[in-house]
Design an enzyme around this catalytic site. Structure first.
Site, PDB file in Angstrom:
ATOM      1  N   ASP A  68      19.880  37.135 -12.778  1.00  0.00           N
ATOM      2  CA  ASP A  68      18.573  37.034 -13.431  1.00  0.00           C
ATOM      3  C   ASP A  68      17.767  38.311 -13.152  1.00  0.00           C
ATOM      4  O   ASP A  68      17.472  38.621 -11.990  1.00  0.00           O
ATOM      5  CB  ASP A  68      17.827  35.812 -12.892  1.00  0.00           C
ATOM      6  CG  ASP A  68      16.547  35.516 -13.650  1.00  0.00           C
ATOM      7  OD1 ASP A  68      15.841  36.473 -14.016  1.00  0.00           O
ATOM      8  OD2 ASP A  68      16.257  34.333 -13.873  1.00  0.00           O
ATOM      9  N   CYS A 111       0.825  -1.204   0.000  1.00  0.00           N
ATOM     10  CA  CYS A 111       0.000   0.000   0.000  1.00  0.00           C
ATOM     11  C   CYS A 111       0.862   1.257   0.000  1.00  0.00           C
ATOM     12  O   CYS A 111       2.065   1.221   0.251  1.00  0.00           O
ATOM     13  CB  CYS A 111      -0.880   0.049   1.253  1.00  0.00           C
ATOM     14  SG  CYS A 111      -1.941  -1.370   1.516  1.00  0.00           S
TER      15      CYS A 111
END
Length: 440
Positions: free
Chosen positions: A406, A34
Site C-alpha cells: 500500500d 445493567c
C-alpha cells in the site's frame, strides 16, 4: 467473557465502561439487568448473574435498567473482530436480516442449517436468533417512542413487531413500562428537530480520535452522495425499504446522529450501518495496547490514541468506488434534500451497466460474508492486492486487512526505520488494519 465471574465482578465494581456491550450484569433481587458501568451501587456478588447478551438477560426474565439503558450499550467488538459463524450471524441480525427474512433467511445467507445456527448462538450468547432480533426490535421501538411523535400503533410495525399486542407485551416486559408511559417520561427530554428527523446518540468506547476519523471521510466525499455541512458529515443511505439521509456530528461523549428516513422500518438498519461506518463498536483500548507492544508504533499511538478504521454503509458501494471511481453517481436514485446539497443515493450494482458491476454482483460482500472467500473472488476478477485488502478493511470490516504494498502505508514507514514491512507487520496482528491508520 461472562463466564469469567471474577473479571466481570471487577468491571462492575470499577464501573468500567470499556466492558459495556461485552457482557451484562443482572441483579437477582431486583430483576434488573445493567451495563457494567451502571452508576448505581453494585449489589453483593451473590446477587449478580452475568449474561453474554441483552437477549439472554431478557430471556431469563430480567428487565432493562432505566438509568444505564443497557439495551443502548455499544455493540460487542467481537462481532466486528471475528469471521466465524456466530460473528457473521450477529452482523446480519444487526442489519435486520431476521426481521426481513426470518431465521431461514439468515441461514440461507450463511449457508448453514437453521439448527446449526440456533445451536451455536445459544451456546455462545445464551439466546437464539429470534430472541436476539426481538431485543433489537425492542431497542428500535424505544427509540421511536422516545424520539418521535409517531403514533404507537405505527411504532409497533415500524420496529418490526407482527402485532400491536406483541409490541405492548414486549415493551412492558423489557422496560417495565407501557409504551405510553415511556413516551410520557421522555417528553421532558426531547429535543426539537426538523419534521420527520430523528435525533439519536450513538455511544462508543473511549478514546475516539474523531478528528482523524472524520478527516478521512471528508477527504473521500462524493459530491451529491456525501457532504460536510455545519460541522457534520452528511450522506445518503440506500436502505431495504427506501432511502435515508444521515448527519453525523462528533461530540465528546457520543456521536450525534440525525436521520431522515423514507420508511421508519429502516431505523435499526440505518443505525447499525452508521455505527459500522464510524467503527463505533471497536475496543480501542485493546487495539492500542496491542500496537504499543511495538516500540516503533508506541509514539504514534500515544500521540493520537483511539484511531478507528472508517468503514462504509454499503460494501458494494465501497467496492465500486475503489475499483471504478466516482463517475457512476449519476446512475443513482435522485433524492430531495431541503437541508443541504445531497442529490443522489449511490447506485446499486443492478443499475450499473458495467462489466465490473456484473462481476461484483457475484461476490458476497455482505456484512455476513466470509472475508477470505471474498478476497479469493475479488482476486479472481483481476483486482490488485492493494485494492483487495482495502476492500477487506473498509467494506468487509476485517481488522487485520493489510498490504505491505500500500503506497500510503509505505510512505508512512519510511521515517520509522522498518526495512522489511511484510515481516515486521506480522507483529501487529490481529490489528494490522488499525496499525495502517497510524501509518497513513
Amino acid at each position: 467473557m461472562h463466564k469469567d465471574t471474577q473479571s466481570c465482578l471487577r468491571a462492575v465494581r470499577a464501573k468500567d465502561a470499556r466492558f459495556d456491550g461485552w457482557f451484562y450484569a443482572a441483579v437477582i433481587t431486583t430483576g434488573i439487568y445493567c451495563r457494567p458501568s451502571c452508576p448505581v451501587t453494585p449489589p453483593k456478588s451473590a446477587n449478580l448473574r452475568f449474561f453474554p447478551s441483552a437477549a439472554a438477560a431478557q430471556q431469563a426474565g430480567f428487565r432493562a435498567c432505566r438509568r444505564c439503558r443497557p439495551d443502548a450499550s455499544p455493540g460487542s467488538p467481537q462481532w466486528n473482530e471475528r469471521a466465524d459463524l456466530v460473528a457473521r450471524a450477529m452482523r446480519l441480525i444487526a442489519d435486520g436480516v431476521v426481521d426481513r427474512g426470518g431465521v431461514p433467511g439468515l441461514a440461507s445467507k450463511l449457508g448453514y442449517s437453521v439448527r446449526q445456527i440456533q445451536r451455536q448462538l445459544l451456546a455462545e450468547l445464551g439466546a437464539g436468533p429470534l430472541a436476539i432480533a426481538r431485543a433489537q426490535r425492542a431497542q428500535t421501538a424505544r427509540l421511536l417512542i422516545e424520539t418521535t411523535p409517531v403514533p404507537l400503533g405505527d411504532v409497533a410495525f415500524a420496529a418490526g413487531f407482527a402485532s400491536v399486542r406483541t409490541f405492548n407485551d414486549t415493551v412492558r416486559e423489557i422496560f417495565a413500562q407501557t409504551p405510553s408511559e415511556l413516551r410520557l417520561r421522555a417528553r421532558s427530554r426531547q429535543q426539537s428537530a426538523a419534521p420527520g428527523t430523528l435525533t439519536l446518540r450513538l455511544p462508543f468506547r473511549q478514546p475516539l480520535d474523531a478528528d482523524d476519523l472524520f478527516a478521512r471521510l471528508k477527504a473521500e466525499m462524493l459530491p451529491g452522495v456525501e457532504e460536510w455541512r455545519d460541522g457534520a458529515y452528511r450522506r445518503t443511505l440506500g436502505l431495504p425499504h427506501g432511502h435515508g439521509i444521515v448527519a453525523l456530528r462528533p461530540l465528546p461523549e457520543h456521536i450525534e446522529c440525525r436521520l431522515t428516513l423514507a420508511d421508519l422500518r429502516d431505523l435499526s438498519t440505518a443505525i447499525t450501518r452508521c455505527r459500522r461506518l464510524l467503527d463505533l463498536d471497536a475496543d480501542p483500548v485493546a487495539v492500542d495496547e496491542a500496537l504499543r507492544a511495538d516500540p516503533v508504533l508506541t509514539p504514534l499511538v500515544d500521540k493520537d490514541p483511539g484511531r478507528r478504521v472508517p468503514r462504509t454503509v454499503s460494501a458494494e458501494e465501497f467496492a465500486v468506488r475503489a475499483i471504478v471511481g466516482s463517475g457512476v453517481v449519476g446512475y443513482g436514485t435522485p433524492i430531495s434534500d431541503p437541508a443541504g446539497g445531497l442529490t443522489h443515493v449511490f447506485p446499486d450494482l443492478a443499475s450499473l451497466d458495467l462489466p465490473i458491476a456484473r462481476a461484483l454482483a457475484e461476490v458476497d460482500l455482505g456484512v455476513g460474508s466470509d472475508w477470505f472467500q471474498a478476497r479469493e473472488q475479488l482476486s479472481a476478477l483481476g483486482i490488485d492486492v492493494v485494492t483487495v485488502e482495502t476492500i477487506a478493511k473498509r467494506a468487509l470490516g476485517d481488522p487485520d486487512a493489510f498490504s505491505a504494498a500500500d503506497p500510503a502505508i509505505r510512505c508512512g514507514v519510511r521515517k520509522l526505520g522498518i526495512t522489511d514491512l511484510a515481516t515486521h507487520s506480522t507483529t501487529w496482528r490481529p490489528w494490522r488494519a488499525y496499525a495502517g491508520q497510524y501509518l497513513s
